[in-house]
Design a protein around this motif. Structure first.
Motif, PDB file in Angstrom:
ATOM      1  N   VAL B 132       0.839  -1.207   0.000  1.00  0.00           N
ATOM      2  CA  VAL B 132       0.000   0.000   0.000  1.00  0.00           C
ATOM      3  C   VAL B 132       0.878   1.262   0.000  1.00  0.00           C
ATOM      4  N   THR B 133       1.937   1.238   0.805  1.00  0.00           N
ATOM      5  CA  THR B 133       2.835   2.404   0.847  1.00  0.00           C
ATOM      6  C   THR B 133       3.449   2.669  -0.520  1.00  0.00           C
ATOM      7  N   ALA B 134       3.868   1.598  -1.197  1.00  0.00           N
ATOM      8  CA  ALA B 134       4.488   1.764  -2.521  1.00  0.00           C
ATOM      9  C   ALA B 134       3.521   2.438  -3.496  1.00  0.00           C
ATOM     10  N   VAL B 135       2.284   1.958  -3.512  1.00  0.00           N
ATOM     11  CA  VAL B 135       1.297   2.527  -4.443  1.00  0.00           C
ATOM     12  C   VAL B 135       0.953   3.971  -4.070  1.00  0.00           C
ATOM     13  N   VAL B 136       0.753   4.205  -2.758  1.00  0.00           N
ATOM     14  CA  VAL B 136       0.394   5.558  -2.301  1.00  0.00           C
ATOM     15  C   VAL B 136       1.543   6.537  -2.581  1.00  0.00           C
ATOM     16  N   ALA B 137       2.784   6.117  -2.296  1.00  0.00           N
ATOM     17  CA  ALA B 137       3.936   7.014  -2.514  1.00  0.00           C
ATOM     18  C   ALA B 137       4.105   7.317  -4.001  1.00  0.00           C
ATOM     19  N   TRP B 138       3.904   6.319  -4.829  1.00  0.00           N
ATOM     20  CA  TRP B 138       3.990   6.512  -6.285  1.00  0.00           C
ATOM     21  C   TRP B 138       2.968   7.568  -6.731  1.00  0.00           C
ATOM     22  N   GLY B 139       1.700   7.343  -6.310  1.00  0.00           N
ATOM     23  CA  GLY B 139       0.632   8.276  -6.693  1.00  0.00           C
ATOM     24  C   GLY B 139       0.860   9.667  -6.109  1.00  0.00           C
ATOM     25  N   PHE B 140       1.342   9.689  -4.863  1.00  0.00           N
ATOM     26  CA  PHE B 140       1.596  10.962  -4.178  1.00  0.00           C
ATOM     27  C   PHE B 140       2.622  11.779  -4.958  1.00  0.00           C
ATOM     28  N   LEU B 141       3.717  11.136  -5.343  1.00  0.00           N
ATOM     29  CA  LEU B 141       4.767  11.872  -6.049  1.00  0.00           C
ATOM     30  C   LEU B 141       4.293  12.311  -7.432  1.00  0.00           C
ATOM     31  N   ALA B 142       3.565  11.409  -8.107  1.00  0.00           N
ATOM     32  CA  ALA B 142       3.081  11.758  -9.448  1.00  0.00           C
ATOM     33  C   ALA B 142       2.164  12.986  -9.379  1.00  0.00           C
ATOM     34  N   ALA B 143       1.278  13.000  -8.359  1.00  0.00           N
ATOM     35  CA  ALA B 143       0.364  14.148  -8.192  1.00  0.00           C
ATOM     36  C   ALA B 143       1.149  15.404  -7.840  1.00  0.00           C
ATOM     37  N   TYR B 144       2.110  15.246  -6.931  1.00  0.00           N
ATOM     38  CA  TYR B 144       2.928  16.396  -6.514  1.00  0.00           C
ATOM     39  C   TYR B 144       3.658  16.994  -7.713  1.00  0.00           C
ATOM     40  N   GLU B 145       4.216  16.138  -8.552  1.00  0.00           N
ATOM     41  CA  GLU B 145       4.985  16.657  -9.693  1.00  0.00           C
ATOM     42  C   GLU B 145       4.081  17.418 -10.671  1.00  0.00           C
ATOM     43  N   ARG B 146       2.861  16.946 -10.825  1.00  0.00           N
ATOM     44  CA  ARG B 146       1.921  17.675 -11.707  1.00  0.00           C
ATOM     45  C   ARG B 146       1.591  19.046 -11.115  1.00  0.00           C
ATOM     46  N   ILE B 147       1.308  19.069  -9.808  1.00  0.00           N
ATOM     47  CA  ILE B 147       0.975  20.340  -9.137  1.00  0.00           C
ATOM     48  C   ILE B 147       2.166  21.294  -9.192  1.00  0.00           C
ATOM     49  N   TYR B 148       3.362  20.727  -8.964  1.00  0.00           N
ATOM     50  CA  TYR B 148       4.571  21.548  -8.972  1.00  0.00           C
ATOM     51  C   TYR B 148       4.801  22.152 -10.354  1.00  0.00           C
ATOM     52  N   GLU B 149       4.613  21.357 -11.388  1.00  0.00           N
ATOM     53  CA  GLU B 149       4.857  21.857 -12.738  1.00  0.00           C
ATOM     54  C   GLU B 149       3.889  22.987 -13.094  1.00  0.00           C
ATOM     55  N   ARG B 150       2.663  22.882 -12.607  1.00  0.00           N
ATOM     56  CA  ARG B 150       1.696  23.975 -12.848  1.00  0.00           C
ATOM     57  C   ARG B 150       2.171  25.256 -12.168  1.00  0.00           C
ATOM     58  N   ALA B 151       2.653  25.113 -10.927  1.00  0.00           N
ATOM     59  CA  ALA B 151       3.149  26.291 -10.192  1.00  0.00           C
ATOM     60  C   ALA B 151       4.379  26.865 -10.890  1.00  0.00           C
ATOM     61  N   ALA B 152       5.269  25.984 -11.357  1.00  0.00           N
ATOM     62  CA  ALA B 152       6.485  26.444 -12.038  1.00  0.00           C
ATOM     63  C   ALA B 152       6.128  27.189 -13.329  1.00  0.00           C
ATOM     64  N   ALA B 153       5.128  26.677 -14.036  1.00  0.00           N
ATOM     65  CA  ALA B 153       4.698  27.339 -15.282  1.00  0.00           C
ATOM     66  C   ALA B 153       4.142  28.733 -14.962  1.00  0.00           C
ATOM     67  N   ALA B 154       3.417  28.833 -13.842  1.00  0.00           N
ATOM     68  CA  ALA B 154       2.854  30.139 -13.443  1.00  0.00           C
ATOM     69  C   ALA B 154       3.976  31.126 -13.126  1.00  0.00           C
ATOM     70  N   VAL B 155       5.032  30.632 -12.461  1.00  0.00           N
ATOM     71  CA  VAL B 155       6.173  31.509 -12.145  1.00  0.00           C
ATOM     72  C   VAL B 155       6.856  31.956 -13.439  1.00  0.00           C
ATOM     73  N   ARG B 156       7.084  31.001 -14.340  1.00  0.00           N
ATOM     74  CA  ARG B 156       7.760  31.338 -15.601  1.00  0.00           C
ATOM     75  C   ARG B 156       6.961  32.390 -16.366  1.00  0.00           C
ATOM     76  N   GLU B 157       5.639  32.222 -16.355  1.00  0.00           N
ATOM     77  CA  GLU B 157       4.781  33.162 -17.082  1.00  0.00           C
ATOM     78  C   GLU B 157       4.828  34.554 -16.420  1.00  0.00           C
ATOM     79  N   ARG B 158       4.777  34.566 -15.095  1.00  0.00           N
ATOM     80  CA  ARG B 158       4.801  35.849 -14.366  1.00  0.00           C
ATOM     81  C   ARG B 158       6.103  36.603 -14.612  1.00  0.00           C
ATOM     82  N   LEU B 159       7.189  35.852 -14.691  1.00  0.00           N
ATOM     83  CA  LEU B 159       8.501  36.506 -14.812  1.00  0.00           C
ATOM     84  C   LEU B 159       8.990  36.636 -16.253  1.00  0.00           C
ATOM     85  N   ALA B 160       8.176  36.202 -17.201  1.00  0.00           N
ATOM     86  CA  ALA B 160       8.610  36.224 -18.618  1.00  0.00           C
ATOM     87  C   ALA B 160       8.861  37.655 -19.086  1.00  0.00           C
TER      88      ALA B 160
END
Lengths: 105, 160
Positions: B132-160
């Motif tokens: 269960v930990t393996a599956v949850v950690a996998w999903g957790f990181l995958a979700a985190y990376e998607r959220i992070y990339e959205r935030a990073a794109a917002a920063v790039r756009e703001r500072l462009a």
């Protein structure tokens, strides 16, 4: 920067001549947000040639603002940089001086 | 120095300061599953260590035999991360507000998920905890990376 500018009392005196050069200032800015940065990452951010980056980083290293770490040999070799405590302090002071200049206008 | 020059210089600085946070290459496909597997194995070993399903000597041996290489993997990961991404962003100190929000969310979610997994570990066998930990950690990181990339794109756009 001239001596007159440094002593004019208009805020220029707080600007650090070592890091005021645009390429060095941007390099310091990148380093200020990272624990360690590779030569390649800095080169891509600054958009400059290897030799130019080496020259800029040597100036920062000579001022005691940057520490250099080299690892590996041959094709796998890599060079990375990090700000020293003095470098971080100098960068913060320089940034604050720029903001102060803007505030004075 | 003209105020426009100073303003432009400060804007360049803000963009450069954000670079270690937002100019990262996407993680390779194997990274999230490997992250999940690492946490799954560690959770299973911990659960096994506290259980009485096998002899205590064997428990100690298994724990040492697995935890040491797993700890070594953390060192290998740090070296790989530095080489792959080129910059290790600082966890402390100023950072773009969009990224700060994602970090806060990550740490909060991490604590909640970890607490839930510890609770689960008290109720189920060690191998279920690990899976269960393996599956949850996998999903957790995958979700985190998607959220992070959205935030990073917002920063790039703001500072462009």
């Amino acid at each position: 920067m001239s001596e007159a500018e440094r002593t004019s009392g208009s805020g220029f005196g707080d600007l650090d001549p070592v890091i005021h050069a645009p390429k060095r200032l941007v390099a310091m800015a990148v380093l200020s947000s990272a624990d360690q940065v590779t030569f390649q990452f800095l080169k891509e951010r600054l958009g400059i040639a290897d030799s130019d980056l080496s020259k800029q980083m040597s100036a920062l290293e000579a001022a005691g603002y940057v520490a250099v770490h080299k690892s590996g040999r041959g094709r796998g070799a890599s060079t990375s940089f990090k700000l020293t405590r003095a470098g971080r302090t100098a960068y913060r002071a320089h940034r604050a001086a720029l903001q102060a200049l803007l505030g004075e206008d | 120095m003209e105020s426009d020059d100073v303003r432009a210089r400060l804007h360049d600085l803000e963009r450069a300061e954000a670079a270690p946070y937002v100019d990262q290459r996407p993680s390779p496909r194997w990274f999230a599953p490997a992250f999940g597997l690492w946490f799954g194995v560690m959770a299973a070993v911990q659960d096994l260590h506290w259980s009485d399903e096998i002899d205590s000597t064997w428990r100690a041996l298994v724990t040492v035999a697995i935890v040491i290489p797993m700890a070594a993997l953390v060192g290998a990961y740090s070296a790989w991360h530095q080489r792959y991404h080129g910059a290790l962003p600082r966890l402390v100190g100023p950072k773009p507000p969009e990224i700060r929000r994602v970090y806060r969310l990550y740490f909060l979610a991490f604590v909640v998920v970890a607490a839930a997994l510890v609770g689960l570990a008290l109720l189920v066998p060690w191998w279920v905890t690990g899976a269960v930990t393996a599956v949850v950690a996998w999903g957790f990181l995958a979700a985190y990376e998607r959220i992070y990339e959205r935030a990073a794109a917002a920063v790039r756009e703001r500072l462009a």
